[in-house]
Structures are given as structure tokens and as C-alpha cells.
Design a protein around this motif. Structure first.
Motif, mmCIF file in Angstrom:
data_model
loop_
_atom_site.group_PDB
_atom_site.id
_atom_site.type_symbol
_atom_site.label_atom_id
_atom_site.label_comp_id
_atom_site.label_asym_id
_atom_site.label_seq_id
_atom_site.Cartn_x
_atom_site.Cartn_y
_atom_site.Cartn_z
ATOM 1 N N GLU A 137 0.844 -1.207 0.000
ATOM 2 C CA GLU A 137 0.000 0.000 0.000
ATOM 3 C C GLU A 137 0.881 1.259 0.000
ATOM 4 O O GLU A 137 0.617 2.219 -0.717
ATOM 5 C CB GLU A 137 -0.895 -0.027 1.234
ATOM 6 N N TYR A 141 0.878 0.076 -4.648
ATOM 7 C CA TYR A 141 0.357 -1.133 -5.289
ATOM 8 C C TYR A 141 -1.096 -1.335 -4.869
ATOM 9 O O TYR A 141 -1.504 -0.913 -3.786
ATOM 10 C CB TYR A 141 1.159 -2.348 -4.832
ATOM 11 N N ASP A 142 -1.866 -2.079 -5.700
ATOM 12 C CA ASP A 142 -3.255 -2.347 -5.311
ATOM 13 C C ASP A 142 -3.376 -3.682 -4.580
ATOM 14 O O ASP A 142 -2.370 -4.347 -4.314
ATOM 15 C CB ASP A 142 -4.191 -2.217 -6.512
ATOM 16 N N GLU A 298 4.948 2.528 -8.666
ATOM 17 C CA GLU A 298 3.726 1.725 -8.611
ATOM 18 C C GLU A 298 3.494 0.953 -9.918
ATOM 19 O O GLU A 298 2.691 0.033 -9.966
ATOM 20 C CB GLU A 298 2.517 2.620 -8.271
#
Ligand SMILES: Cc1ncc(COP(=O)(O)O)c(C=O)c1O
Length: 495
Positions: A137, A141-142, A298
Motif C-alpha cells: 500500500e 500497489y493495489d 507503482e
């Protein structure tokens, strides 16, 4: 000398008492150490031979008391330890550890969880997954992403490159590189400033050290994307197989951050794996003010970030994060030995961290990271990171005012490089100027008042100064400048 103890192993009756007794002894040593740290020499002048003599004992045949052992630690080891936690240690990316993380690590040792298989570390492994979620996080990143804690950045980089290799040569894991039929040589691209672990990793993965393309950097030590593109196109034209671009976020020598957005774009264009080595610089993500310096991270397929660097966690602890999630790591490493079978229906294998990397038995490293993150929170970390960068900006400004010092590179993290080049040295050869940097570093080291490293930037040696202690204050920085001026003047006296 106390009477030898022939059977010092505790019993269930004595275990608690022994822990209580030793906790007192050890915490006394640690708190005394902490109290005297600021005033103590940063490093010892003892030679390896002198230290060998201190510890030159035969294999013990009978037991000694723990008090005696710890007394020896205090008497002979501690005075010759490198005072990495000192506010005047300006060396490698080695932090002062947070007390909460030190003691969490002691707890991890006491309960000795084996974080390889979930059954042998149920709660600690779930905490490891939680810590990895938080780190994912943090870098943007998801929810699909996942990762694994590692022994450090070297192992994390190796795992990242393993995932990259396996994506490009799907059968390499099972059949080996030759049988899997890769086209030409596999090639990995990184900045000439990349950490040496990339060199080791390409060797271990069968790619070969010659197939790590070290791309030139610009005058500020960022990777040159024009040169990168040229190298990829040339390799493709020559029949090779580009595998991965590795960008640096906080390069070891300079602390600068490669243009990650641009690297992500090139990786996408050529369909290469994009890895970011943010072992140190990942700490920027904690700061609202400096987070944008990581823009593009990311988009990386994998990211190295080391809690034992800019997160002030005691060694060892790195992390490798993967954007597409744990499946990628499982594909690269999973195996099911008979004694670690999926007996419980496989519901728990998600937390079997031996499936996500090379390590078997693993310490519960997550506990110290978990405690540190809970203790400081993102904001607390952000404040320290910002304070440290500001201290280094202050240091850089001091050097800029001094005629005898010439800075190299940028301050993009809490790291500053500089050369001592008084007038008398400017007419000297480059080799002599390099020697001068080494000699100054040696004088600083011998003084015991501070410690810093040297490095080589575009072929020329420079002093490398990193603030990695949350104890460092402005007075320590000003003292360092005075120390460098004083020792530099001594060094060139009479020239
Ligand atoms: C940028 C970078 N990556 C990777 C590493 C390797 O990390 P470790 O020493 O934890 O293996 C380092 C170490 O300093 C580093 O500076």
C-alpha cells in the motif's frame, strides 16, 4: 571465575527465572550502551589480530554462566563494535534500530517461530502477510499485490530477477536455460550505479555477469534512458532476449532516484519486466513532501524495499513486493515436500512463506517491522525521513560555502557526496585526488568522531555521507563539517 556449570540447560521450572535474570543483565547493558552512544568513539582502532587474540579460546568443554558470558561481551566485544547506532555514523544504509523493533526481535527469538510453513508460525505468518500488505500500500500497489520478507535487499533483488527470468523463459525453472531455448543471451539492464547484488543475481540465475548491461548515468548519476533504449534495440537486433530493466530508487553510492516513470514506459514498450530497487529510497514513500520522487514505482512489476535500511529495523529484514501478487512468486519457487504437505486442505498454504522464495527456516522478521510501523505510523516515519533529508541539505549547503569542498551529485534522499579538493590538490593528478579522499576518510575513521564511506563516481573517488540515524541532529552535522575541515587541513598542511 565462577565454578564451571556442567549442565546449564534450563528446565521448565527454571526457564522463566533464567529469562527474568538475563533480561535484567542484558537490558542494563543495552541501556548503558544507549546512554554513552553519543559520546563514544564511532569505531575501534583494533586490528583483526588484536581482536582474534581477545577471542582466541578453545572449544568450551564445560559451561560458563550467562553472567560471565555477557560480561565478556561488555568487556571485549562492545568496545570494539562499530557504533552503527551512533548519531555520528554517516556510513552505509545502516540505521540506528528503533527500540521497539529491537525488543520485538527479542520476542521473535524467544518464541522462535519458524516462518517457513504456516503451521509452525501461524500468527507471525499472518502478521508477515499484513506487513507486506502495508508495504504494498505504501508504494502504491493495489490489493492484488503481495510479496515476501527476505534477509535483505540482495535476496529481494535476486527474487525479483528470478520472477523476471521465469516470465521471459517460461520453462527455465524446470528444464534449465539451455533446454528452455531462450533466444541468444538473456539480458538485464540496470544503471552503472546499480547495487552489486545485481551482478551476483545474474550469475546465480544462469544469465551471466556479462549479460548485465550497466547503462551510463548522466552528470547527476541518473540512468540515461537514451542509452538504455539504444542498448535494448542493439541487443534485439543481435538476437538476444532482453528480460528486465532494474531502476534504482536511492542508489547505493549517490542516493539518487532513476527516472522511474520513463523506465516504466520503456519496459512496457519492449514488454520487459520492470524491477525497482528501492531497498533504501523506498523510505521516501513515507513523506508527503518527497513521495513524488518515487513516481512510477507503482508501475514496477517488482520492488525491493528494506525495513533494515530507512525503516530503522534491526538486521536482517528486506522485502520483495510483486504487483501481480503471490502467484508470481509461487510459480517461481513453490514446491511441496512430503513433510510440508497441504494437509489442511491447502487453505493455509497462502501463508507458507517457503513457497514464495528461496529460504526454508525463517525467523519471524515480520514482528519487528510490524511493531515499528505500528509505533511510528506513516506520519512518524515521514517526519524522520524529512528531518534527515533536511539535515543533509544543510550539510550540502555548508559544503557549497567552502572553497575546499566540491559536491558530486544531488541530494534526493539523505545522502550527499563530496570531494575534498583544496587549491593545492587541484593541480594534482586524478589518482592523487582519489588518494586524498581515501586519506581523509581514514583520518576521520581514526579520529573516532564520525564514520563515513568513500565511493567511486564516474571513475573518481568521493566521500559518501548518509544520515541514517534518527538520533542525528544539526550539531552532529556541523561537527562533521568542522572535523572534515580540520582533518583536511592537517592532511594538506605545508602544501
Ligand atoms: C540500493 C541497494 N540495493 C540493495 C542493497 C542490498 O541490500 P542488503 O545489503 O540488505 O542485501 C543495498 C545495500 O546497501 C543497496 O544500497
Amino acid at each position: 571465575m565462577s565454578e564451571p556449570i556442567h549442565s546449564p540447560v534450563p528446565t521448565t521450572r527454571t526457564l522463566a527465572d533464567e529469562h527474568e535474570r538475563l533480561a535484567r543483565v542484558v537490558s542494563e547493558i543495552i541501556s548503558t550502551y544507549a546512554q554513552t552512544l553519543d559520546a563514544a568513539r564511532v569505531c575501534s582502532t583494533a586490528t583483526p589480530q588484536e581482536l582474534e587474540a581477545l577471542f582466541d579460546e578453545p572449544l568450551p568443554q564445560t559451561g560458563a554462566s550467562a553472567e560471565e558470558i555477557f560480561a565478556k561481551f561488555e568487556r571485549d566485544l562492545l568496545p570494539h563494535a562499530m557504533n552503527i547506532p551512533s548519531p555520528r555514523y554517516f556510513g552505509l544504509f545502516n540505521p540506528t534500530p528503533l527500540p521497539v523493533a529491537v525488543w520485538a526481535d527479542a520476542l521473535a527469538a524467544a518464541i522462535n517461530q519458524n516462518g517457513a510453513a504456516w503451521r509452525n508460525s501461524p500468527s507471525a505468518s499472518v502478521i508477515e502477510a499484513r506487513v507486506l500488505r502495508w508495504l504494498c500500500e505504501l508504494i502504491g500497489y493495489d490489493a492484488e499485490s503481495f510479496g515476501t520478507l527476505t534477509s535483505g535487499g540482495s535476496e529481494a533483488n535476486l527474487i525479483g530477477l528470478k520472477c523476471a527470468r521465469d516470465r521471459v523463459v517460461a520453462d527455465a525453472r524446470d528444464r534449465g536455460l539451455r533446454a528452455a531455448g531462450a533466444r541468444g543471451q538473456l539480458i538485464v539492464y540496470a544503471s552503472e550505479q546499480c547495487h552489486y547484488s545485481f551482478v551476483k543475481s545474474v550469475d546465480i540465475l544462469g544469465i551471466g555477469r556479462e549479460n548485465l548491461r550497466k547503462i551510463d548515468t548522466d552528470e547527476r548519476f541518473h540512468v540515461r534512458t537514451d542509452k538504455l533504449r539504444e542498448a535494448i534495440e542493439r541487443d534485439i537486433a543481435e538476437g538476444h532476449t532482453p528480460v528486465c530493466i532494474a531502476g534504482a530508487a536511492g542508489a547505493t553510492s549517490t542516493g539518487v532516484v532513476d527516472p522511474l516513470e520513463e523506465l516504466a514506459g520503456i519496459a512496457r514498450e519492449f514488454r520487459l519486466w520492470f524491477h525497482v530497487d528501492a531497498a533504501y529510497g523506498g523510505g521516501l514513500a513515507f513523506s508527503e513532501k518527497y513521495r513524488a520522487r518515487l513516481k512510477g514505482i507503482e508501475r514496477a512489476d517488482s520492488v525491493t524495499i528494506d525495513p533494515h535500511k530507512w525503516m530503522f529495523v534491526p538486521f536482517m529484514c528486506g522485502a520483495l513486493l510483486v504487483r501481480a501478487g503471490g502467484r508470481v512468486l509461487r510459480d517461481a519457487f513453490d514446491i511441496t515436500p512430503e513433510y510440508l504437505s497441504e494437509e489442511r486442505g491447502g487453505a493455509d498454504v497462502e501463508y507458507d512463506f517457503f513457497r514464495y522464495g528461496q529460504l526454508g527456516t525463517r525467523r519471524a522478521m515480520a514482528l519487528k517491522v510490524w511493531a515499528a510501523l505500528k509505533s511510528l505510523g506513516v506520519r512518524g516515519y515521514g517526519e524522520v525521513v524529512e528531518r534527515q533529508i533536511e539535515l543533509v541539505e544543510h550539510l550540502a549547503a555548508r559544503f557549497d560555502e567552502l572553497e575546499d569542498f566540491s559536491r558530486a551529485g544531488e541530494v534526493e534522499t539523505a545522502l550527499c557526496c563530496v570531494r575534498f579538493l583544496p587549491k593545492s590538490a587541484r593541480e594534482k593528478t586524478l589518482a592523487e585526488q582519489d588518494d586524498l579522499q581515501r586519506a581523509l576518510q581514514q583520518r576521520v575513521e581514526r579520529s573516532g568522531e564520525a564514520w563515513l564511506a568513500t565511493t567511486v563516481l564516474h571513475g573518481r573517488r568521493a566521500l559518501r555521507i548518509n544520515v541514517n540515524s534518527f538520533l542525528t541532529e544539526r550539531r552532529h552535522i556541523d561537527n562533521l563539517v568542522e572535523l572534515l575541515r580540520r582533518e583536511g587541513a592537517e592532511l594538506t598542511r605545508g602544501e
